[in-house]
Every structure is written in C-alpha cells, then in structure tokens.
Design an enzyme around this catalytic site. Structure first.
Site, mmCIF file in Angstrom:
data_model
loop_
_atom_site.group_PDB
_atom_site.id
_atom_site.type_symbol
_atom_site.label_atom_id
_atom_site.label_comp_id
_atom_site.label_asym_id
_atom_site.label_seq_id
_atom_site.Cartn_x
_atom_site.Cartn_y
_atom_site.Cartn_z
ATOM 1 N N TYR A 168 0.840 -1.215 0.000
ATOM 2 C CA TYR A 168 0.000 0.000 0.000
ATOM 3 C C TYR A 168 0.867 1.253 0.000
ATOM 4 C CZ TYR A 168 -3.795 3.068 1.771
ATOM 5 O OH TYR A 168 -4.718 4.069 1.965
ATOM 6 N N TYR A 173 0.995 7.452 2.863
ATOM 7 C CA TYR A 173 1.509 6.542 3.885
ATOM 8 C C TYR A 173 2.979 6.177 3.608
ATOM 9 C CZ TYR A 173 -3.287 6.329 5.572
ATOM 10 O OH TYR A 173 -4.520 6.656 6.079
ATOM 11 N N ARG A 221 -1.232 -0.671 -4.295
ATOM 12 C CA ARG A 221 -2.079 0.525 -4.366
ATOM 13 C C ARG A 221 -1.133 1.719 -4.378
ATOM 14 N NH1 ARG A 221 -7.372 2.493 -0.851
ATOM 15 N NH2 ARG A 221 -8.592 2.513 -2.759
ATOM 16 N N ARG A 319 -17.547 4.022 -2.380
ATOM 17 C CA ARG A 319 -18.852 4.609 -2.058
ATOM 18 C C ARG A 319 -20.038 3.973 -2.799
ATOM 19 N NH1 ARG A 319 -16.901 10.728 -2.494
ATOM 20 N NH2 ARG A 319 -15.536 9.708 -3.994
ATOM 21 N N CYS A 342 -25.104 6.206 -5.139
ATOM 22 C CA CYS A 342 -24.388 7.091 -4.214
ATOM 23 C C CYS A 342 -24.641 8.539 -4.619
ATOM 24 C CB CYS A 342 -22.895 6.751 -4.308
ATOM 25 S SG CYS A 342 -21.822 7.974 -3.539
ATOM 26 N N MET A 459 -52.350 17.753 5.682
ATOM 27 C CA MET A 459 -53.212 16.986 6.579
ATOM 28 C C MET A 459 -53.347 17.701 7.919
ATOM 29 S SD MET A 459 -53.870 14.270 4.718
ATOM 30 C CE MET A 459 -54.413 12.901 5.730
HETATM 31 P P1 ADP Z 1 -37.393 14.802 6.621
HETATM 32 O O1 ADP Z 1 -35.966 15.138 6.347
HETATM 33 O O2 ADP Z 1 -37.620 14.387 8.031
HETATM 34 O O3 ADP Z 1 -37.957 13.843 5.642
HETATM 35 P P2 ADP Z 1 -38.509 17.146 5.252
HETATM 36 O O4 ADP Z 1 -38.532 18.517 5.811
HETATM 37 O O5 ADP Z 1 -37.599 16.861 4.105
HETATM 38 O O6 ADP Z 1 -38.230 16.172 6.483
HETATM 39 O O7 ADP Z 1 -39.952 16.754 4.780
HETATM 40 C C1 ADP Z 1 -41.092 17.049 5.507
HETATM 41 C C2 ADP Z 1 -42.271 17.032 4.560
HETATM 42 O O8 ADP Z 1 -43.451 17.034 5.323
HETATM 43 C C3 ADP Z 1 -42.340 18.237 3.623
HETATM 44 O O9 ADP Z 1 -42.363 17.801 2.279
HETATM 45 C C4 ADP Z 1 -43.670 18.925 4.022
HETATM 46 O O10 ADP Z 1 -44.352 19.430 2.876
HETATM 47 C C5 ADP Z 1 -44.448 17.795 4.644
HETATM 48 N N1 ADP Z 1 -45.454 18.207 5.620
HETATM 49 C C6 ADP Z 1 -45.265 18.916 6.756
HETATM 50 N N2 ADP Z 1 -46.438 19.072 7.428
HETATM 51 C C7 ADP Z 1 -47.388 18.432 6.705
HETATM 52 C C8 ADP Z 1 -48.782 18.208 6.859
HETATM 53 N N3 ADP Z 1 -49.432 18.665 7.920
HETATM 54 N N4 ADP Z 1 -49.436 17.504 5.916
HETATM 55 C C9 ADP Z 1 -48.786 17.006 4.846
HETATM 56 N N5 ADP Z 1 -47.465 17.194 4.652
HETATM 57 C C10 ADP Z 1 -46.779 17.891 5.553
HETATM 58 FE FE1 SF4 Z 2 -21.071 7.852 1.123
HETATM 59 FE FE2 SF4 Z 2 -23.115 9.535 0.708
HETATM 60 FE FE3 SF4 Z 2 -22.385 7.831 -1.186
HETATM 61 FE FE4 SF4 Z 2 -23.542 6.909 0.993
HETATM 62 S S1 SF4 Z 2 -24.482 8.245 -0.501
HETATM 63 S S2 SF4 Z 2 -21.753 6.065 -0.003
HETATM 64 S S3 SF4 Z 2 -22.759 8.317 2.523
HETATM 65 S S4 SF4 Z 2 -21.135 9.474 -0.373
#
Ligand code: ADP
Ligand code: SF4
Length: 670
Positions: A168, A173, A221, A319, A342, A459
């Site tokens: 390696y 290294y 490598r 990856r 990835c 909702m």
């Molecule tokens: P995570 O990373 O946890 O998935 P995000 O912020 O990417 O969170 O996604 C949250 C989603 O939830 C968004 O697309 C938003 O539009 C949706 N959302 C939030 N509140 C409501 C609700 N009351 N009804 C329907 N969708 C909702």
């Molecule tokens: Fe790494 Fe992100 Fe690819 Fe997963 S998606 S292998 S965490 S670079």
C-alpha cells in the site's frame, strides 16, 4: 441483463487467483477496525453477496509502529489477529468472491497514540496531522524490520484466508513517503534518484510475492499523483515513471490520486463521476497487469465505457458499493433502474473521521448488518395494516418504501406538489444536484409497490383521524430557526432576518447579504456560494475559526473554504452574532470585543426546529402514532432516513442492537 453490460461480468485473472467479474470493492474504512471484527465481517459479506467479485478490507496495520488511533483500523501484529480477520475472509469467500486485504504502514501519518511507540518516517520530520510529535528517520535496521513486518503480515493474511494481499503506497503513507521527493531527502540507497526512492516498494513487492505469491495475488495501491505540482509525484512525471519501473512486479495495479484534503474521495459537490480518469488512464498503457481505480461510478454504461476504452479492467468502487452493495446483482439481473446510487455526500467519510461505525445517507442498513441484523435487500414481511405517512421528505419516503416492502398498505400524503421535502430544496444548491437521487430512488421503488401517494394534501389532525389508518407515521420535517440560537451561540434579536426556508421560498437576499453560520454543515457555505455566483456581495460570518467547520468530517472543508475565497466571499471568523441592527452585531469568540458587520440583509443558518404541530395534536388520539426524521430530531439526511428505516423495521417491537464485547483474556465468558 442488458447485453451491453455483459462485459462487466467477465472473469479476470489476477496472478494466481481469478475474480468472478469486474466489480471490485476497493479498500475503504468502516469505523469498525480490530475492535469490532463481526461487524466488519458482516459488512464485507453483504458486499460479496451483492455480487462484488473482489471485496477488500480497510487498512490493516502491519506493526504497532503504525497505529491510527483514535480512528478504527485493522491489525495483523501477531497470530492473535488471524482468527478475527478470518471471519471477514470467510464471509467474502462464502459468496465466491475474492477477499483482499490492505496491509498498511502509515509512517509519519500514524498517530501511535495507543501504542506510544516512536513514529517512523523516511527522515526526521514533524509527524503529519498530529502535534507536537517528530517522526524518527528510519535507519537501515528499521528498514529491515519494516520489510519483516510486511512479510509476516502477508503470511498471516494468507493464513486468515485472503486471496489478494496489498502493498500500500497511497494516501501519503510510509511507502509513498519514500517515493515522494517532498518527504524523502535520504542520502542512502533509499533516497535521491527515483530508482532509489522506488527501492522500498520494489522490495516490498518482491518480499510479499516470495512470502505468499504462490497462492495469493500481490496488489499494489499507488497514488500516481499527489496534486502538488512538479515538486511531488505527478501522473505525467514521477508517478508514471514509478509505474514503468515496477510495471510487471505486482499482479494488480490499484491506482488513485493522493495528497491532502481527501482528493481521491472528493464529494459530488467538488467532483464528477469518473473524476480520476485523467490521472490514472496512462497506467494500462504501461503494464500488462490488470488495473483498477475508483471514481464514484454508479452508471453501468459509464462502467462499460471504462472497460471498453481501456481505462481499467475492473470497476473500482468504495462509495457506490456502500450505497448499494447489490449494485452488481442489479445490473446482472437487468434491474439497473433499482440501483441505489451514491449521492456523493461523504457522510460515509464522516463516520470514519468521527471514529464511529460506517453509515450512509442512501443506504441506512450500511454498518448495521451485524449490529441490528439489517440486510439491504431483504426485510421480513409484517402484518398487513393500513398505514398513513404524513410528509414526503427523505424520512417519509423511506418509511413508506420500507413499510411497503414489509407488505403494509401504505398511503403517503404531503402538502407540497412535488414529493421530496428538503431534498427538493437542497439539491438546487451548487454541486448538490446528485442529492436528488435520495428522492428519485425512493419514488421509483415506491412506484413498484401498491403504495398510494397524495401530493398537495396538507393533513390536519382531523384529516388524519378521518383517514382511518391502523398506523400513522409523522414525518413533517423541520424549519430553520429565526432566533439565531446555534451550536455556539444562544441567539438574540434579528428583526427581518431571512432563513434558508425563506430563500428557497423565493425571498430576495438583496445585493449585500450577510450569512451567519452557527450550524457549521453545508447550508451556509452553499448559500454563500450561490449568492456569490448570482453576483451579490456576500459576507460569511461564523463563530468558528473556519467556514463550514463540520465539513472537515466529510473531507470537504478545505474545498469549501477555497471555493468561497475564489468567489470573493468576505469571510469573517471567530465572531458570534448577538443581534441585527443596520448590520450584524457580533462579539469576538475569544475576547468578547463587540463589532458591527455591515450588510443589507441577514440570512441566519443556525439550526432547525422540529415541526411537531401535527404530532402534538394527534398525541393520545391515535393508538399507533410514530415520529421519524427531522420531526423527531433535525439532523443530517442520513439520520432522518435511518430513523425512518428503523421505525419501519421495528413496528413489531423494538430490536435492541447487539454489541461486540471483547472476550475476557482470563477465559471467562464476557
Ligand atoms: P425529513 O428530512 O424528516 O424527511 P422534510 O422537511 O424533508 O423532512 O420533509 C417534511 C415534509 O413534510 C415536507 O415535504 C412537508 O411538505 C411535509 N409536511 C409537513 N407538514 C405536513 C402536513 N401537515 N401535511 C402534509 N405534509 C406535511
Ligand atoms: Fe457515502 Fe453519501 Fe455515497 Fe452513501 S451516498 S456512499 S454516505 S457518499
């Protein structure tokens, strides 16, 4: 299979062994190391099961003088290491794949924090990446000892069952330190001319072949370019000459680029698929031996092109094999559309840099093969219940997909017209388009299930209860906070400040924008880049001493800082924000002295608050109410997806993870 992909499944001879196909999982760190052999073995076994014809371990130290603590690494220091490593070799070979092991000596790069032995190097020099140690220049007795360590480790690797044993000389290294003029100014037979600086590598190759070459392939490598210009190894200069000198000595060439800042595992933000090709393509013209390299390859057509154009004989991948251990199988079975590509976010790199087990944004099962018994492709069926997932971001999509795979009747509602949540916004930032794969893969796979998706469906609690689901999963995400509370600061009054949510919703940040970063991941740096590219005057302010400081873990920090400097962003470090008043009021992180940083608009990137309104309205009113993703805990996408996956795995009851407990040396059971 698509007939044009058949070339990827041809066997390739590597010295005395034959790889069943061209899919080659190059060595990559797992964060498990010698302390967690079962976790490491299970992870590699799943790669082999998924069709990788060659599966290699991470770096495996050949001597206690090469100790990378506190990072996790393997060891072949004595015979006691053989049995734990045999678990990995067995797990790989059980699926007909070849098992490779990357023997390693870090030289001036090794911390030796655990072993407390002197650090070794070609010359007396400050130890790399640690302070305040000076590495000892190796004398000829050290050289002889070093050659013996490599030989002994190779013999133990063979006894452990490995088929491919590495010499390696990548990633700065020890053997590479001998090769590069920048780290070798010796006056003896191992310094001076390139012939002399290559001598150690030549000896290592010969020694390793003599020790194990009858049944094991000997791979090298080599970093063919250290990206330091003519003062270092370059693919047009001494890198090429070194390959020419050693051309036929190894059974396989595994070539990459080295140097600081994680050059060979650059994130998608700073590199394209196949980005190393210009450096490594000469190698096949110089040797008749098979060649492998990496480049975040996820497209089968690109892979075929690599082979057909004679760039390499194998498709090297770290990856892409982490994001989808079953990538080869999916191509072979004509299911390339199902590959979990990835996204190049380097969260996997962060795991190793933080000293914890491997994790992946796209593949929540990575690193959980032994600990939680999770398999990337198989999941037990569960009782068919009607489930409503509210929120279609990464967490909601992952919960919906995994529950659908378990056989539940899945309904997913999101307020937005386009499913994807934060991914839809973040993937519009410079260099982050590949992050959209998180959404696209899950939507594509959901399309193969009977799940029902309802966009434009906000909702309320009543809507949810009226829906009559047996189970409700809340994945409503998070919002950026407006009070300025961050990792280091407690916030203040910031009237009129914008947040990333406002920017994505179309707010105008004006001609002179101040971005305050007390979150330290990618958002503030990426917004600064975007604003600068839009021609705005940007001032980036942080209480840390560098920009986007957490991206040091994803090997991106140096690239982010360089990019902002190149774009003319004014960078103000060591200043914590206390308020906004015709400019950003700050105090020095060290002295407390107050300043005012002028600007027209303020964008605050300090942290996020979970969107818990719906969950709280439903609490106690629905018998099976779950909470996942950023709504549970605003964090990385990787954490959001993992939490949703875990929820879906555990609907039939919690599954506490197993722990690897070392056996007690007095013979008692742990
Ligand atoms: P995570 O990373 O946890 O998935 P995000 O912020 O990417 O969170 O996604 C949250 C989603 O939830 C968004 O697309 C938003 O539009 C949706 N959302 C939030 N509140 C409501 C609700 N009351 N009804 C329907 N969708 C909702
Ligand atoms: Fe790494 Fe992100 Fe690819 Fe997963 S998606 S292998 S965490 S670079």
């Amino acid at each position: 299979m698509d007939p044009s992909h058949e070339i990827l499944f041809q066997p390739v001879k590597i010295g005395p062994v034959t790889a069943p196909n061209r899919f080659y999982q190059t060595p990559h760190a797992t964060g498990f190391g010698w302390q967690r052999p079962r976790s490491g073995a299970a992870l590699r076994g799943v790669k082999a099961e998924g069709g990788w014809g060659v599966v290699c371990t991470e770096y495996c130290s050949i001597s206690p003088t090469s100790d990378d603590s506190p990072h996790a690494f393997l060891t072949l220091w004595d015979d006691g290491d053989i049995a734990p490593l045999a678990l990995t070799a067995e797990a790989i070979k059980a699926h007909g794949s070849l098992a490779g092991i990357e023997l390693w000596h870090g030289g001036a790069h090794a911390s030796n924090r655990m072993t407390r032995l002197p650090t070794l190097a070609p010359r007396v020099q400050p130890a790399l990446y640690q302070l305040p140690t000076t590495a000892r220049g190796m004398d000829l007795a050290d050289m002889r000892a070093f050659r013996r360590w490599q030989r002994d480790a190779a013999l133990r690797a063979k006894r452990a069952g490995f088929d491919i044993v590495y010499v390696y000389a990548g990633h700065d290294y020890l053997p590479f330190q001998f090769l590069s003029r920048r780290t070798n100014d010796r006056g003896d037979a191992y310094g001076g001319s390139l012939e002399n600086r290559v001598r150690l590598l030549r000896e290592m190759l010969e020694d390793t072949r003599e020790a194990v070459g009858d049944t094991c392939a000997v791979a090298i490598r080599l970093a063919v370019d250290e990206l330091q210009g003519p003062s270092g190894v370059t693919s047009a200069g001494e890198g090429r000459e070194a390959v020419e000198m050693l051309a036929e000595l190894p059974d396989l060439w595994d070539v990459n680029i080295a140097g600081a800042l994680g050059n060979d595992s650059k994130s998608a933000r700073f590199s394209e698929e196949g980005f190393q090709e210009e450096y490594v393509r000469f190698v096949k013209g110089v040797t008749t031996k098979p060649v492998v390299s990496v480049g975040r390859f996820t497209s089968p057509d690109r892979m075929v092109s690599q082979i057909k154009r004679g760039i390499q004989d194998f498709i090297g991948a770290a990856r892409p094999s982490i994001a989808d251990p079953f990538l080869p199988t999916k191509i072979r079975e004509g299911r390339a559309d199902e590959i979990r590509e990835c996204i190049g976010c380097n969260i996997c790199r962060a795991a190793n840099n933080e000293g914890v087990g491997l994790r992946c944004t796209q593949n929540p099962t990575m690193g959980e093969e032994w600990r939680r018994g999770w398999h990337p492709e198989r999941i037990p069926l569960a009782r068919r219940e009607k489930v409503l997932v509210v929120g279609g971001g990464p967490a909601g999509l992952e919960a919906a997909l995994t529950l659908a795979r378990r056989g539940l009747e899945v309904h997913l509602a999101d307020a937005a017209r386009k499913l994807g949540g934060r991914v839809n916004r973040e993937s519009t930032l410079p260099g982050l388009a590949t992050w959209g794969r998180v959404r696209d893969h899950r939507l594509h796979m959901l399309g193969k299930t009977d799940a029902c998706l309802y966009p434009e469906s906000r909702m309320s609690a009543e809507d949810v209860l009226d829906f009559g689901a047996d189970r409700v999963v809340i994945a409503t995400g998070s919002q950026w906070r407006r009070d300025g509370m961050g990792v280091l600061g407690m916030g203040g009054a910031f009237p009129g400040a914008l947040t990333p949510d406002d920017i994505f919703a179309g707010a105008d940040p004006g001609a002179e924008v101040v971005i305050y970063d007390d979150e330290h991941y990618f958002m503030a740096g990426a917004l600064a880049e975007r604003f600068a590219r839009e021609g705005r005057r940007v001032t980036y302010v942080t209480p840390q001493s560098v920009v986007s400081s957490w991206t040091a873990y994803t090997d991106e920090q140096g690239f982010v800082q360089a990019r902002l400097i190149e774009l003319g962003v004014r960078i103000v470090t060591g200043q914590g924000a206390t308020g906004w008043e015709r400019g950003l009021r700050t105090t020095c992180s060290y002295t407390g002295v107050e300043s005012l940083i002028p600007g027209e608009t303020l964008v605050l990137c300090t942290g996020r608050l979970p969107d818990l309104a719906l969950y709280q309205q439903l609490a106690g009113r629905h018998p099976a109410l779950g909470l996942v993703g950023d709504a549970l805990q605003p964090s990385s996408m990787a954490d959001a997806i993992h939490s949703a996956h875990r929820y879906a795995r555990e609907i039939d009851g919690p599954q506490p993870p197993r722990r690897e407990m070392p056996p007690l040396t007095d013979g008692r059971a742990p």
